[in-house]
Motif scaffolding. Sequence first.
Motif, mmCIF file in Angstrom:
data_model
loop_
_atom_site.group_PDB
_atom_site.id
_atom_site.type_symbol
_atom_site.label_atom_id
_atom_site.label_comp_id
_atom_site.label_asym_id
_atom_site.label_seq_id
_atom_site.Cartn_x
_atom_site.Cartn_y
_atom_site.Cartn_z
ATOM 1 N N SER A 5 -5.147 -38.315 -17.484
ATOM 2 C CA SER A 5 -5.500 -39.678 -18.273
ATOM 3 C C SER A 5 -4.401 -39.895 -19.188
ATOM 4 C CB SER A 5 -6.896 -39.616 -18.806
ATOM 5 O OG SER A 5 -6.873 -38.564 -19.921
ATOM 6 N N ARG A 6 -3.530 -38.860 -19.599
ATOM 7 C CA ARG A 6 -2.412 -38.989 -20.682
ATOM 8 C C ARG A 6 -0.963 -39.500 -20.136
ATOM 9 N NH1 ARG A 6 -0.456 -34.060 -24.404
ATOM 10 N NH2 ARG A 6 -1.148 -33.095 -22.333
ATOM 11 N N THR A 7 -0.644 -40.214 -20.802
ATOM 12 C CA THR A 7 0.979 -40.724 -20.644
ATOM 13 C C THR A 7 1.717 -40.094 -22.034
ATOM 14 O OG1 THR A 7 0.323 -42.618 -19.389
ATOM 15 C CG2 THR A 7 2.617 -42.497 -20.324
ATOM 16 N N LEU A 8 2.835 -39.450 -21.847
ATOM 17 C CA LEU A 8 3.505 -38.835 -22.679
ATOM 18 C C LEU A 8 4.997 -39.484 -22.662
ATOM 19 C CD1 LEU A 8 4.226 -36.965 -24.916
ATOM 20 C CD2 LEU A 8 4.749 -35.204 -23.400
ATOM 21 N N GLN A 9 5.283 -40.327 -23.647
ATOM 22 C CA GLN A 9 6.603 -40.772 -23.835
ATOM 23 C C GLN A 9 7.318 -40.222 -24.966
ATOM 24 O OE1 GLN A 9 4.902 -45.016 -24.037
ATOM 25 N NE2 GLN A 9 6.570 -45.310 -22.834
ATOM 26 N N ILE A 10 8.669 -39.688 -24.580
ATOM 27 C CA ILE A 10 9.511 -38.876 -25.601
ATOM 28 C C ILE A 10 10.779 -39.923 -25.880
ATOM 29 C CG2 ILE A 10 10.773 -36.978 -26.083
ATOM 30 C CD1 ILE A 10 8.984 -35.448 -23.859
ATOM 31 N N TRP A 11 11.129 -39.732 -27.114
ATOM 32 C CA TRP A 11 12.297 -40.263 -27.803
ATOM 33 C C TRP A 11 13.143 -39.344 -28.240
ATOM 34 C CZ3 TRP A 11 7.985 -43.248 -27.344
ATOM 35 C CH2 TRP A 11 8.054 -44.498 -26.809
ATOM 36 N N LYS A 12 14.525 -39.227 -27.840
ATOM 37 C CA LYS A 12 15.365 -38.439 -28.522
ATOM 38 C C LYS A 12 16.262 -38.858 -29.319
ATOM 39 C CE LYS A 12 14.939 -35.099 -24.542
ATOM 40 N NZ LYS A 12 15.436 -34.275 -23.237
ATOM 41 N N ASN A 13 16.851 -38.235 -30.150
ATOM 42 C CA ASN A 13 18.201 -38.743 -31.025
ATOM 43 C C ASN A 13 19.298 -38.564 -30.208
ATOM 44 O OD1 ASN A 13 18.479 -35.943 -31.306
ATOM 45 N ND2 ASN A 13 18.173 -35.872 -33.371
ATOM 46 N N ALA A 14 20.323 -38.929 -30.956
ATOM 47 C CA ALA A 14 21.595 -38.969 -30.446
ATOM 48 C C ALA A 14 22.204 -37.580 -30.083
ATOM 49 C CB ALA A 14 22.671 -39.410 -31.615
ATOM 50 N N SER A 15 21.481 -36.517 -30.801
ATOM 51 C CA SER A 15 22.222 -34.771 -30.280
ATOM 52 C C SER A 15 21.167 -34.636 -29.298
ATOM 53 C CB SER A 15 22.135 -34.091 -31.488
ATOM 54 O OG SER A 15 20.778 -34.059 -32.030
ATOM 55 N N GLY A 16 20.341 -35.393 -28.596
ATOM 56 C CA GLY A 16 19.247 -34.876 -27.581
ATOM 57 C C GLY A 16 18.264 -34.210 -28.246
ATOM 58 N N ARG A 17 17.801 -34.114 -29.274
ATOM 59 C CA ARG A 17 16.629 -33.513 -30.019
ATOM 60 C C ARG A 17 15.488 -34.656 -29.736
ATOM 61 N NH1 ARG A 17 14.713 -33.141 -35.684
ATOM 62 N NH2 ARG A 17 13.388 -31.218 -35.869
ATOM 63 N N ARG A 18 14.385 -33.886 -29.263
ATOM 64 C CA ARG A 18 13.066 -34.537 -29.087
ATOM 65 C C ARG A 18 12.637 -34.985 -30.612
ATOM 66 N NH1 ARG A 18 8.985 -32.102 -24.723
ATOM 67 N NH2 ARG A 18 7.093 -33.297 -25.455
ATOM 68 N N VAL A 19 12.507 -36.183 -31.093
ATOM 69 C CA VAL A 19 12.018 -36.584 -32.518
ATOM 70 C C VAL A 19 10.922 -37.342 -32.386
ATOM 71 C CG1 VAL A 19 14.328 -36.393 -33.166
ATOM 72 C CG2 VAL A 19 13.792 -38.345 -32.292
ATOM 73 N N ILE A 20 10.434 -38.014 -31.437
ATOM 74 C CA ILE A 20 9.390 -38.936 -31.174
ATOM 75 C C ILE A 20 8.591 -38.706 -30.158
ATOM 76 C CG2 ILE A 20 8.337 -41.307 -31.604
ATOM 77 C CD1 ILE A 20 10.802 -41.985 -33.247
ATOM 78 N N GLU A 21 7.141 -38.577 -30.269
ATOM 79 C CA GLU A 21 6.376 -38.407 -28.975
ATOM 80 C C GLU A 21 5.102 -39.585 -29.236
ATOM 81 O OE1 GLU A 21 4.816 -34.646 -28.562
ATOM 82 O OE2 GLU A 21 6.535 -33.685 -28.227
ATOM 83 N N LEU A 22 4.771 -40.071 -28.106
ATOM 84 C CA LEU A 22 3.661 -40.941 -28.021
ATOM 85 C C LEU A 22 2.863 -40.731 -26.770
ATOM 86 C CD1 LEU A 22 2.025 -43.656 -28.582
ATOM 87 C CD2 LEU A 22 3.636 -44.979 -27.336
ATOM 88 N N HIS A 23 1.760 -40.210 -27.319
ATOM 89 C CA HIS A 23 0.674 -39.855 -26.336
ATOM 90 C C HIS A 23 -0.470 -41.145 -26.300
ATOM 91 C CE1 HIS A 23 1.911 -35.387 -26.737
ATOM 92 N NE2 HIS A 23 2.301 -35.927 -27.822
ATOM 93 N N THR A 24 -0.467 -41.551 -24.827
ATOM 94 C CA THR A 24 -1.456 -42.641 -24.786
ATOM 95 C C THR A 24 -2.637 -42.064 -23.894
ATOM 96 O OG1 THR A 24 0.342 -44.156 -24.931
ATOM 97 C CG2 THR A 24 -1.589 -44.990 -23.948
ATOM 98 N N LEU A 25 -3.705 -42.127 -24.286
ATOM 99 C CA LEU A 25 -5.060 -41.508 -23.452
ATOM 100 C C LEU A 25 -5.763 -42.685 -22.785
ATOM 101 C CD1 LEU A 25 -5.159 -38.672 -23.798
ATOM 102 C CD2 LEU A 25 -4.263 -39.382 -25.707
ATOM 103 N N SER A 26 -5.617 -43.102 -21.369
ATOM 104 C CA SER A 26 -6.184 -44.139 -20.881
ATOM 105 C C SER A 26 -7.749 -44.227 -20.870
ATOM 106 C CB SER A 26 -5.862 -43.906 -19.266
ATOM 107 O OG SER A 26 -6.267 -45.067 -18.645
ATOM 108 N N GLY A 27 -8.330 -45.137 -21.402
ATOM 109 C CA GLY A 27 -9.755 -45.352 -21.435
ATOM 110 C C GLY A 27 -10.298 -44.641 -22.769
ATOM 111 N N MET A 28 -9.280 -44.093 -23.597
ATOM 112 C CA MET A 28 -10.020 -43.362 -24.775
ATOM 113 C C MET A 28 -10.412 -44.305 -25.908
ATOM 114 S SD MET A 28 -8.891 -40.277 -27.085
ATOM 115 C CE MET A 28 -7.949 -40.991 -28.143
ATOM 116 N N ALA A 29 -11.374 -44.361 -26.445
ATOM 117 C CA ALA A 29 -11.778 -45.209 -27.604
ATOM 118 C C ALA A 29 -11.269 -44.601 -29.060
ATOM 119 C CB ALA A 29 -13.188 -45.503 -27.774
ATOM 120 N N HIS A 30 -11.608 -45.014 -30.157
ATOM 121 C CA HIS A 30 -10.989 -44.727 -31.436
ATOM 122 C C HIS A 30 -11.613 -43.289 -31.765
ATOM 123 C CE1 HIS A 30 -9.407 -45.342 -35.467
ATOM 124 N NE2 HIS A 30 -10.723 -45.039 -36.023
ATOM 125 N N GLY A 31 -10.804 -42.480 -31.933
ATOM 126 C CA GLY A 31 -11.058 -41.261 -32.363
ATOM 127 C C GLY A 31 -9.950 -40.092 -32.102
#
Length: 288
Positions: free
Chosen positions: A197-223
């Motif tokens: 149910s989780r989608t993980l999107q990853i953004w890297k910087n110019a040097s290829g370092r993993r700097v931002i992650e977005l974990h989206t949980l399908s169907g999950m409410a607030h919590g």
Amino acid sequence: MVLHGCTQTAAVYDACSGWSRLADDCGFALLLPEQVRSNNSNLCFNWFNPADVIRDSGEALSIRQMVEHMIERCNVDRSRVFITGLSAGGAMANVMLAAYPDVFAAGAILAGLPYMAASTIPEAFDRMRGYGLPGTDALQAKIRGVFDHQGPWPRISVWHGTKDDTVVPANAMAIVEQWRGVHGSGRHPSSTKRRGSRTLQIWKNASGRRVIELHTLSGMAHGAPLDPAGGYGRSGAFFLDVGVSSTVETARAWGLGGSKLPTYSVDGIRAAAASALRWTGLIPRPRS
């Protein structure tokens, strides 16, 4: 550092999220500040109040002083200080990351909001519902304007449910947009992975370092997303059993505990469940 949400206490948040048990098992220092009703009647951290969100002022300064106390008392490595929080606590974690990028190596924002997206209580409720969120340029300017930081910026992890009606998912993407600027990341993620149910999107910087992650949980409410079957945390109000533990996954991403952290796969859980059923005699054991 772990920041609770509105109406919560530090003890309740800790018990349900599993952070203390994880800290005991893996051997890292843990700090759980708690809001008081004299500051906010609903026990929310004041992530929207201008006097509380700038460097060396108000609640941000108070939390920074707690961090310094812990660093000195527990002999903490200053290069390995992390922060997370849920809802208003997630928004306040974002405040601390923006105001003190020289203090925190990384942060995890659960169902939170962008830094300086609101300055009054009515604006705060509007932003929670997705109304009036600043554009990308304005959001990025907020980060750059709070402190003339010359060093590396904290890594950012954002967790949000698609069915969150309290803090709508638009806030998650706004946080990503806000931090892309200082990290020099492109508009589109470097990679996208789907795990159940989780989608993980990853953004890297110019040097290829993993700097931002977005974990989206399908169907999950607030919590906060949890997996109590893994041994850390328990279900409750705003603590949601969705089969993935934000507590364990965040600790793993920050290098806390190493091999002591549990790893659970779907096949492993099914095998353990089948073994338990056989042990109780509910299903027959295979004949040798």
